[in-house]
Motif scaffolding. Structure first.
Motif, mmCIF file in Angstrom:
data_model
loop_
_atom_site.group_PDB
_atom_site.id
_atom_site.type_symbol
_atom_site.label_atom_id
_atom_site.label_comp_id
_atom_site.label_asym_id
_atom_site.label_seq_id
_atom_site.Cartn_x
_atom_site.Cartn_y
_atom_site.Cartn_z
ATOM 1 N N ALA A 149 0.837 -1.201 0.000
ATOM 2 C CA ALA A 149 0.000 0.000 0.000
ATOM 3 C C ALA A 149 0.871 1.249 0.000
ATOM 4 C CB ALA A 149 -0.919 -0.001 1.224
ATOM 5 N N THR A 150 0.227 2.366 -0.289
ATOM 6 C CA THR A 150 0.869 3.672 -0.197
ATOM 7 C C THR A 150 -0.049 4.599 0.587
ATOM 8 O OG1 THR A 150 1.891 5.470 -1.469
ATOM 9 C CG2 THR A 150 -0.134 4.539 -2.351
ATOM 10 N N VAL A 151 0.520 5.631 1.192
ATOM 11 C CA VAL A 151 -0.279 6.589 1.948
ATOM 12 C C VAL A 151 -0.903 7.575 0.969
ATOM 13 C CG1 VAL A 151 -0.265 8.370 3.731
ATOM 14 C CG2 VAL A 151 1.208 6.355 3.966
ATOM 15 N N ASP A 152 -2.217 7.615 0.942
ATOM 16 C CA ASP A 152 -2.929 8.512 0.033
ATOM 17 C C ASP A 152 -2.533 9.964 0.289
ATOM 18 O OD1 ASP A 152 -4.460 7.709 -2.054
ATOM 19 O OD2 ASP A 152 -6.260 7.317 -0.880
ATOM 20 N N GLY A 153 -2.349 10.697 -0.798
ATOM 21 C CA GLY A 153 -2.029 12.114 -0.674
ATOM 22 C C GLY A 153 -0.546 12.410 -0.604
ATOM 23 N N THR A 154 0.289 11.358 -0.629
ATOM 24 C CA THR A 154 1.743 11.584 -0.567
ATOM 25 C C THR A 154 2.419 11.283 -1.903
ATOM 26 O OG1 THR A 154 2.180 9.314 0.197
ATOM 27 C CG2 THR A 154 1.779 10.991 1.889
ATOM 28 N N GLU A 155 1.609 11.068 -2.949
ATOM 29 C CA GLU A 155 2.165 10.738 -4.254
ATOM 30 C C GLU A 155 2.960 11.908 -4.824
ATOM 31 O OE1 GLU A 155 -0.997 10.556 -3.449
ATOM 32 O OE2 GLU A 155 -1.632 8.455 -3.590
ATOM 33 N N HIS A 156 3.917 11.571 -5.696
ATOM 34 C CA HIS A 156 4.712 12.589 -6.390
ATOM 35 C C HIS A 156 4.468 12.422 -7.887
ATOM 36 C CE1 HIS A 156 6.754 13.052 -2.541
ATOM 37 N NE2 HIS A 156 6.981 11.751 -2.551
ATOM 38 N N GLY A 157 3.473 13.112 -8.420
ATOM 39 C CA GLY A 157 3.127 12.936 -9.823
ATOM 40 C C GLY A 157 2.625 11.527 -10.064
ATOM 41 N N ASP A 158 3.314 10.798 -10.949
ATOM 42 C CA ASP A 158 2.935 9.415 -11.246
ATOM 43 C C ASP A 158 3.623 8.413 -10.324
ATOM 44 O OD1 ASP A 158 1.336 10.279 -13.333
ATOM 45 O OD2 ASP A 158 2.966 10.146 -14.806
ATOM 46 N N LEU A 174 -4.605 4.520 3.702
ATOM 47 C CA LEU A 174 -3.782 3.647 2.877
ATOM 48 C C LEU A 174 -4.533 3.204 1.627
ATOM 49 C CD1 LEU A 174 -2.054 1.373 5.557
ATOM 50 C CD2 LEU A 174 -1.219 3.486 4.513
ATOM 51 N N ARG A 175 -3.814 3.177 0.521
ATOM 52 C CA ARG A 175 -4.392 2.726 -0.751
ATOM 53 C C ARG A 175 -3.592 1.525 -1.247
ATOM 54 N NH1 ARG A 175 -3.000 3.867 -6.020
ATOM 55 N NH2 ARG A 175 -1.596 5.564 -5.381
ATOM 56 N N GLU A 176 -4.288 0.427 -1.509
ATOM 57 C CA GLU A 176 -3.609 -0.786 -1.967
ATOM 58 C C GLU A 176 -3.042 -0.600 -3.370
ATOM 59 O OE1 GLU A 176 -4.506 -5.557 -2.723
ATOM 60 O OE2 GLU A 176 -5.962 -4.313 -1.651
ATOM 61 N N VAL A 177 -1.830 -1.128 -3.585
ATOM 62 C CA VAL A 177 -1.181 -1.095 -4.896
ATOM 63 C C VAL A 177 -0.676 -2.500 -5.208
ATOM 64 C CG1 VAL A 177 -0.516 1.333 -4.664
ATOM 65 C CG2 VAL A 177 1.065 -0.454 -3.898
#
Length: 218
Positions: A149-158, A174-177
């Protein structure tokens, strides 16, 4: 004339009789499994994708491994990612599972036991472990019901944001990837996976931490 003790002889013959002595799993020999060491059984359990293998006792491991073999080894695969639906080994990763060091490596990393194979076991209960081995990390997570998973809202572009393992608790951020995305980011950031298999009391541990030896965000 003294007659031979047929019951004793018969008992000995029964104990030496080859094959399965457990009718509940006719195609699997639990007797053979009971002759294995606990570490060997845990490895078998991991290969069969049995959840919580590190916290099971020997007899529980025997039963679970026997059942998984009887069922064709399908246990635990329903929750696997699309890149591991058939139990496909994800491999060691670009660094062969070895720890990545840098100028800012933490003391906890330096004192952790390095794990570079799915066959390696902790030296003792409660031992701090560290690895970059993709399959080791995936098996550890899936044994505990965890997903990448990744923490939603902490993305860097793509690019993915902060990486986490989601144990399906109440953390809604958390968002599953996919494992493919997760490990791509994990390797690009030169992260290490610091974790425990068991607590000092022998119970299963969900502790983990991602660390960059160059002190960048995980």
């Amino acid at each position: 004339m003294v007659r031979p003790n047929r019951s004793a002889k018969g008992g000995q013959a029964m104990s030496e009789k080859p094959g399965n002595q457990t009718p509940n799993t006719p195609d699997v020999s639990e007797t053979e499994l009971r002759n294995m060491k606990v570490d060997e059984l845990r490895q078998e359990a991991r290969e069969e994708h049995i959840s919580g293998a590190s916290g099971l006792r020997k007899e529980e491991l025997v039963k679970e491994v026997a059942k998984a073999r009887q069922d064709g080894g399908d246990r635990g695969r329903d929750d696997a990612g699309s890149d591991g639906e058939d139990g496909e080994d994800l491999g060691a990763g670009p660094d062969g599972g070895k720890i990545r060091y840098g100028d800012d490596s933490s003391k906890s990393l330096k004192y952790s036991q390095e794990i570079t194979s799915t066959e390696e076991e902790p030296e003792r209960e409660g031992r701090s472990l560290a690895t970059t081995h993709h399959e080791v990390i995936r098996q550890w997570a899936e044994e505990r019901g965890g997903v990448p998973a990744t923490v939603d809202g902490t993305e860097h572009g793509d690019h993915l944001g902060v990486l986490r393992i989601d144990f399906r608790d109440k953390d809604t951020n958390l968002r599953e990837v996919s494992w493919e995305e997760w490990f791509k980011t994990f390797d690009e950031r030169r992260l290490n996976f610091i974790y425990q298999e068991q607590r000092t009391d022998g119970s299963q541990s969900n502790f983990f931490r991602l660390e960059n030896p160059d002190r960048e965000d995980a």
